[in-house]
Design an enzyme around this catalytic site. Structure first.
Site, PDB file in Angstrom:
ATOM      1  CE1 TYR A  87      -4.343  -1.427   0.887  1.00 13.72           C
ATOM      2  CE2 TYR A  87      -2.890  -3.111   1.796  1.00 13.72           C
ATOM      3  CZ  TYR A  87      -4.133  -2.714   1.358  1.00 13.72           C
ATOM      4  OH  TYR A  87      -5.185  -3.592   1.388  1.00 13.72           O
ATOM      5  CE1 TYR A 139      -2.032  -6.749   3.959  1.00 15.75           C
ATOM      6  CE2 TYR A 139      -2.975  -6.521   1.757  1.00 15.75           C
ATOM      7  CZ  TYR A 139      -3.050  -6.319   3.128  1.00 15.75           C
ATOM      8  OH  TYR A 139      -4.157  -5.696   3.664  1.00 15.75           O
ATOM      9  NE  ARG A 195      -6.717  -9.726   5.370  1.00 16.39           N
ATOM     10  CZ  ARG A 195      -7.801  -9.078   4.945  1.00 16.39           C
ATOM     11  NH1 ARG A 195      -7.763  -7.791   4.738  1.00 16.39           N
ATOM     12  NH2 ARG A 195      -8.925  -9.729   4.698  1.00 16.39           N
ATOM     13  CG  HIS A 202      -8.017  -7.542   0.707  1.00 14.37           C
ATOM     14  ND1 HIS A 202      -6.867  -8.194   1.085  1.00 14.37           N
ATOM     15  CD2 HIS A 202      -7.958  -6.311   1.272  1.00 14.37           C
ATOM     16  CE1 HIS A 202      -6.150  -7.388   1.850  1.00 14.37           C
ATOM     17  NE2 HIS A 202      -6.789  -6.238   1.973  1.00 14.37           N
ATOM     18  CG  HIS A 244      -9.479  -2.203   1.947  1.00 13.85           C
ATOM     19  ND1 HIS A 244      -9.754  -2.608   3.225  1.00 13.85           N
ATOM     20  CD2 HIS A 244      -8.249  -2.700   1.645  1.00 13.85           C
ATOM     21  CE1 HIS A 244      -8.726  -3.300   3.696  1.00 13.85           C
ATOM     22  NE2 HIS A 244      -7.797  -3.380   2.753  1.00 13.85           N
TER      23      HIS A 244
END
Ligand SMILES: [Fe+2]
Length: 198
Positions: free
Chosen positions: A82, A121, A129, A132, A134
Site C-alpha cells: 500500500y 500480502y 491476507r 482483496h 477495500h
C-alpha cells in the site's frame, strides 16, 4: 398472499457483510476521480499487474439501484504494498499506481473502475491476507465498509478477517474473461453491493 410473499423474497437481497476498515485507509495520496488507477497523471507508464475492470451496482435490499452513492476504493499494488506510511513491508511501491479512487454511482446504481489485481500480502509470520480490495460506500441513509475478494485465492479459507462474517462468499467478485479495453489478458470483476435501505 403466498404469491406476494414469494415475490418479496425474490427481491429481499441480503446486505453486503461489513469488514474492518484496516490500517491502510488512505491518508496521504489524493484520490483519483477519473475511474482509472492504471495510470498516474503526468507519468508515461502503466501500473504493473493484471488489468482489472472492476464494476457492479449498488442496490437496496429491495433491488432498487442506489443513485449517487459515493464509493471509496483503496488497495495494495501488484506486489502487495500500500502507498501508506503504516505499510512498512519490503515489497516495492509502484510509481504508476496510487491505489485510491472515489466514484459515484450513476442513475442505474452502477460504478466502474479500471485498476489492477492486488497481490496477497503478509501481515504476520505465517499469516497472509488473500488478495482483496477495500470499499467504503456511502448511500443516502447508511454507510458500508467492506472488502472484496477473488474466489480462487488459496488464502481465502484461512483469512480471519474475510471469515469474520457468516457469509464470506458474498464478498467474492465474479471474475470474467474478455472485454474490449485493448489490454491483453485483462479481466472483468463484477461486485454488486447491497445496502439495506440505500
Ligand atoms: Fe488490505
Amino acid at each position: 398472499m403466498s404469491e406476494v410473499m414469494t415475490q418479496l423474497s425474490q427481491t429481499n437481497l441480503l446486505r453486503t457483510p461489513d469488514q474492518v476498515l484496516g490500517p491502510f485507509y488512505p491518508i496521504v495520496q489524493k484520490a483519483d476521480a477519473g475511474g482509472d488507477l492504471t495510470r498516474v497523471a503526468g507519468r508515461p507508464g502503466r501500473a504493473h499487474g493484471l488489468v482489472l475492470n472492476l464494476m457492479g451496482r449498488v442496490l437496496t435490499s429491495a433491488g432498487i439501484p442506489v443513485r449517487g452513492a459515493r464509493i471509496e476504493i483503496w488497495q495494495a499494488n501488484a506486489h502487495g504494498r500500500y502507498r501508506h506510511p503504516n505499510d512498512t513491508s519490503s515489497t516495492p511501491l509502484d510509481p504508476n499506481f496510487e491505489g485510491f479512487a472515489i466514484l459515484t454511482t450513476d442513475q442505474e446504481g452502477r460504478y466502474s473502475l479500471k485498476t489492477i489485481k492486488p497481490a496477497a500480502y503478509s501481515v504476520a509470520p505465517g499469516r497472509i491476507r488473500p488478495a482483496h480490495i477495500h470499499f467504503e460506500v456511502l448511500g443516502h441513509t447508511e454507510k458500508l465498509t467492506t472488502q472484496m475478494y477473488f474466489p480462487d485465492d488459496p488464502h481465502n479459507a484461512t483469512d480471519l478477517l474475510r471469515n469474520s462474517t457468516t457469509r464470506p462468499d458474498a464478498l467474492n467478485a465474479r471474475i470474467l474473461d474478455g472485454n474490449s479495453d485493448g489490454e491483453a489478458g485483462s479481466k472483468i470483476a463484477l461486485f454488486d453491493i447491497v445496502l439495506a435501505g440505500g
